[in-house]
Scaffold this motif. Structure first.
Motif, PDB file in Angstrom:
ATOM      1  N   ARG A 105       1.013  -1.370   0.208  1.00  0.00           N
ATOM      2  CA  ARG A 105      -0.029  -0.050  -0.079  1.00  0.00           C
ATOM      3  C   ARG A 105       0.858   1.289   0.029  1.00  0.00           C
ATOM      4  O   ARG A 105       0.464   2.292  -0.538  1.00  0.00           O
ATOM      5  CB  ARG A 105      -0.886  -0.036   1.236  1.00  0.00           C
ATOM      6  CG  ARG A 105      -1.892   1.228   1.278  1.00  0.00           C
ATOM      7  CD  ARG A 105      -3.215   0.736   1.974  1.00  0.00           C
ATOM      8  NE  ARG A 105      -3.752   1.869   2.309  1.00  0.00           N
ATOM      9  CZ  ARG A 105      -4.691   2.397   1.509  1.00  0.00           C
ATOM     10  NH1 ARG A 105      -4.931   1.987   0.205  1.00  0.00           N
ATOM     11  NH2 ARG A 105      -5.398   3.352   2.033  1.00  0.00           N
ATOM     12  N   ARG A 138       2.264   1.675  -3.301  1.00  0.00           N
ATOM     13  CA  ARG A 138       1.208   2.445  -4.247  1.00  0.00           C
ATOM     14  C   ARG A 138       0.682   3.828  -3.854  1.00  0.00           C
ATOM     15  O   ARG A 138       0.414   4.838  -4.853  1.00  0.00           O
ATOM     16  CB  ARG A 138       0.259   1.676  -4.276  1.00  0.00           C
ATOM     17  CG  ARG A 138       0.507   0.156  -4.986  1.00  0.00           C
ATOM     18  CD  ARG A 138      -0.863  -0.701  -5.222  1.00  0.00           C
ATOM     19  NE  ARG A 138      -0.317  -2.199  -5.484  1.00  0.00           N
ATOM     20  CZ  ARG A 138       0.324  -2.629  -6.488  1.00  0.00           C
ATOM     21  NH1 ARG A 138       0.408  -1.605  -7.685  1.00  0.00           N
ATOM     22  NH2 ARG A 138       0.749  -3.726  -6.734  1.00  0.00           N
ATOM     23  N   LEU A 139       0.717   4.350  -2.849  1.00  0.00           N
ATOM     24  CA  LEU A 139       0.110   5.365  -2.458  1.00  0.00           C
ATOM     25  C   LEU A 139       1.258   6.593  -2.798  1.00  0.00           C
ATOM     26  O   LEU A 139       0.914   7.710  -3.080  1.00  0.00           O
ATOM     27  CB  LEU A 139      -0.007   5.583  -0.832  1.00  0.00           C
ATOM     28  CG  LEU A 139      -1.310   4.906  -0.175  1.00  0.00           C
ATOM     29  CD1 LEU A 139      -1.090   4.879   1.312  1.00  0.00           C
ATOM     30  CD2 LEU A 139      -2.395   5.567  -0.817  1.00  0.00           C
ATOM     31  N   ARG A 176       3.112   5.990  -5.301  1.00  0.00           N
ATOM     32  CA  ARG A 176       3.314   5.623  -6.923  1.00  0.00           C
ATOM     33  C   ARG A 176       4.859   5.179  -6.983  1.00  0.00           C
ATOM     34  O   ARG A 176       5.226   5.107  -8.132  1.00  0.00           O
ATOM     35  CB  ARG A 176       3.130   7.168  -7.538  1.00  0.00           C
ATOM     36  CG  ARG A 176       1.773   7.723  -7.579  1.00  0.00           C
ATOM     37  CD  ARG A 176       1.686   8.857  -8.426  1.00  0.00           C
ATOM     38  NE  ARG A 176       0.537   9.353  -8.460  1.00  0.00           N
ATOM     39  CZ  ARG A 176       0.186  10.414  -8.804  1.00  0.00           C
ATOM     40  NH1 ARG A 176       0.978  11.376  -9.348  1.00  0.00           N
ATOM     41  NH2 ARG A 176      -1.168  11.029  -9.015  1.00  0.00           N
ATOM     42  N   HIS A 214      -2.913  12.519   2.138  1.00  0.00           N
ATOM     43  CA  HIS A 214      -3.738  11.672   1.606  1.00  0.00           C
ATOM     44  C   HIS A 214      -4.679  10.772   2.231  1.00  0.00           C
ATOM     45  O   HIS A 214      -5.900  10.342   2.139  1.00  0.00           O
ATOM     46  CB  HIS A 214      -2.894  10.537   0.633  1.00  0.00           C
ATOM     47  CG  HIS A 214      -3.554   9.542  -0.388  1.00  0.00           C
ATOM     48  ND1 HIS A 214      -3.943  10.235  -1.615  1.00  0.00           N
ATOM     49  CD2 HIS A 214      -4.185   8.482  -0.329  1.00  0.00           C
ATOM     50  CE1 HIS A 214      -4.452   9.300  -2.427  1.00  0.00           C
ATOM     51  NE2 HIS A 214      -4.681   8.305  -1.404  1.00  0.00           N
ATOM     52  N   LEU A 215      -4.046  10.270   3.598  1.00  0.00           N
ATOM     53  CA  LEU A 215      -5.054   9.372   4.392  1.00  0.00           C
ATOM     54  C   LEU A 215      -5.897   9.947   5.409  1.00  0.00           C
ATOM     55  O   LEU A 215      -6.848   9.553   6.048  1.00  0.00           O
ATOM     56  CB  LEU A 215      -4.009   8.333   5.159  1.00  0.00           C
ATOM     57  CG  LEU A 215      -3.120   7.449   4.057  1.00  0.00           C
ATOM     58  CD1 LEU A 215      -2.109   6.685   4.896  1.00  0.00           C
ATOM     59  CD2 LEU A 215      -4.210   6.567   3.360  1.00  0.00           C
ATOM     60  N   PRO A 272     -10.884   2.709   2.980  1.00  0.00           N
ATOM     61  CA  PRO A 272      -9.656   3.325   2.899  1.00  0.00           C
ATOM     62  C   PRO A 272      -9.453   4.145   1.830  1.00  0.00           C
ATOM     63  O   PRO A 272      -9.990   3.737   0.594  1.00  0.00           O
ATOM     64  CB  PRO A 272      -8.687   2.126   3.006  1.00  0.00           C
ATOM     65  CG  PRO A 272      -9.421   0.976   3.764  1.00  0.00           C
ATOM     66  CD  PRO A 272     -10.920   1.300   3.341  1.00  0.00           C
ATOM     67  N   ALA A 273      -8.607   5.217   1.861  1.00  0.00           N
ATOM     68  CA  ALA A 273      -8.359   6.107   0.648  1.00  0.00           C
ATOM     69  C   ALA A 273      -7.772   5.152  -0.552  1.00  0.00           C
ATOM     70  O   ALA A 273      -7.043   4.199  -0.122  1.00  0.00           O
ATOM     71  CB  ALA A 273      -7.506   7.109   1.057  1.00  0.00           C
ATOM     72  N   SER A 274      -8.259   5.788  -1.709  1.00  0.00           N
ATOM     73  CA  SER A 274      -7.701   4.878  -2.630  1.00  0.00           C
ATOM     74  C   SER A 274      -6.336   5.243  -3.235  1.00  0.00           C
ATOM     75  O   SER A 274      -6.136   6.394  -2.731  1.00  0.00           O
ATOM     76  CB  SER A 274      -8.733   5.102  -3.859  1.00  0.00           C
ATOM     77  OG  SER A 274      -8.760   6.458  -4.203  1.00  0.00           O
ATOM     78  N   VAL A 275      -5.712   4.518  -3.852  1.00  0.00           N
ATOM     79  CA  VAL A 275      -4.286   5.010  -4.352  1.00  0.00           C
ATOM     80  C   VAL A 275      -4.389   5.817  -5.548  1.00  0.00           C
ATOM     81  O   VAL A 275      -5.364   6.000  -6.061  1.00  0.00           O
ATOM     82  CB  VAL A 275      -3.547   3.830  -4.735  1.00  0.00           C
ATOM     83  CG1 VAL A 275      -3.175   2.668  -3.589  1.00  0.00           C
ATOM     84  CG2 VAL A 275      -3.822   2.921  -5.763  1.00  0.00           C
ATOM     85  N   PRO A 276      -3.345   6.979  -5.636  1.00  0.00           N
ATOM     86  CA  PRO A 276      -3.511   7.928  -6.609  1.00  0.00           C
ATOM     87  C   PRO A 276      -3.491   7.001  -7.989  1.00  0.00           C
ATOM     88  O   PRO A 276      -2.888   5.953  -8.403  1.00  0.00           O
ATOM     89  CB  PRO A 276      -2.238   8.684  -6.329  1.00  0.00           C
ATOM     90  CG  PRO A 276      -1.674   8.302  -5.080  1.00  0.00           C
ATOM     91  CD  PRO A 276      -2.264   6.911  -4.730  1.00  0.00           C
ATOM     92  N   ASN A 277      -4.256   7.621  -8.941  1.00  0.00           N
ATOM     93  CA  ASN A 277      -4.144   7.266 -10.331  1.00  0.00           C
ATOM     94  C   ASN A 277      -2.750   7.210 -10.792  1.00  0.00           C
ATOM     95  O   ASN A 277      -2.133   8.222 -10.624  1.00  0.00           O
ATOM     96  CB  ASN A 277      -5.211   8.002 -11.308  1.00  0.00           C
ATOM     97  CG  ASN A 277      -6.442   7.604 -11.012  1.00  0.00           C
ATOM     98  OD1 ASN A 277      -6.801   6.530 -10.733  1.00  0.00           O
ATOM     99  ND2 ASN A 277      -7.281   8.791 -10.964  1.00  0.00           N
TER     100      ASN A 277
END
Lengths: 111, 169
Positions: free
Chosen positions: A86, A89-90, A92, B134-135, B160-165
């Motif tokens: 996670r 990914r958060l 990038r 972000h969280l 939970p917050a999604s991951v950035p594109n």
């Protein structure tokens, strides 16, 4: 920060034996990985399957390791547990590193 | 939008419930111990393991920032105090320390999040505040009588917050 390493021809597998790579151990991690990979072949697989927590300092230490090994050697990450995956990914960083769910996936792809 | 969300999520009536309240000295080992203790207290109120992981990460990044920046250069073991209250689905984490204030008395923004084209130009740090922003649902900071007071609000019920594109290739 305890690590173990095995080398087979073109691949070295470095296994992190502790369960956290955080600010308390980030510098030690970086130093120990540098030492253990000093004579590493062209691919280094970092097995993170025992790691259940990583913070931004730990992430920075892995980025530093990747930069240290480049350009002759490539750092590949394997066995990411859910919380570690996670963080990659958060931030990038999943687009920067090759990530594999298990060590055997990584070995299969690299050998 | 965050304000509206916060209003909807707050339980009507009743005082916020105290989840934990603890003090630690500003060393990295104490931060580890504190995170373990807080995780145990947060476990019953988090709906998913990922939410618990997210809160631990936010707390770790905040503690690290206090130890490495606010309390840097201070002699002795400067205390950090953290309290957590729950109001409906929202928890408020309040961090207090006697360290250096943020520049211009403003909490840092998102900082470094993203990718670099070349490995050698990748940053090795600066991800912490990006993760916190972000969280968290809300972040506020005030300087009160030589104390830094940072409040971080997190919704324990929403997914939970999604991951950035990923940036397009």
């Amino acid at each position: 920060m305890r690590l173990s390493a095995t080398t087979e021809e073109l691949v070295q597998v470095v296994t992190v034996l502790d369960d956290r790579i955080d600010a308390a151990v980030a510098l030690e991690f970086k130093e120990n990985v540098r030492q253990i990979t000093e004579t590493a072949p062209e691919t280094v697989i970092l097995d993170l399957s025992a790691v259940v927590f990583i913070d931004s300092s730990g992430l920075g230490a892995i980025v530093a390791t990747m930069k240290y090994l480049a350009p002759e050697r490539t750092l590949v990450l394997a066995g990411l547990t859910a919380p570690v995956d996670r963080v990659f990914r958060l931030t990038r960083m999943d687009s920067v590193f090759s990530l594999y769910p298990t060590l055997s996936h990584a070995l299969h792809d690299q050998l | 939008m965050a304000t509206q969300n916060k209003r909807d999520k707050v339980k009507q009536g009743g005082a916020p419930e105290v989840v934990f309240d603890l003090s630690l000295v500003g060393t990295m080992q104490d931060v580890r111990d504190a995170l373990k203790a807080c995780r145990a207290q947060l476990y019953p109120i988090c709906k998913t393991a990922q939410k618990l992981d997210d809160i631990e990460l936010v707390m770790a990044e905040t503690f690290n920032n206090i130890v490495e920046h606010a309390l840097a250069g201070q002699t002795g073991n400067s205390p950090i105090h953290v309290s957590c209250t729950k109001d409906g689905d929202l928890i408020s984490l309040v961090f207090r320390d006697v360290g250096t204030p943020f520049a211009n008395n403003v909490a840092p923004g998102r900082g470094q999040v993203g990718t670099a084209a070349h490995a050698q130009s990748l940053p090795e740090g600066g991800f912490g505040w990006g993760l916190i922003h972000h969280l968290a649902q809300d972040i506020s900071y005030v300087r009160v009588k030589q104390h830094n007071v940072l409040t971080i609000v997190i919704d324990v019920a929403t997914p939970p917050a999604s991951v950035p594109n990923k940036p397009s290739q």
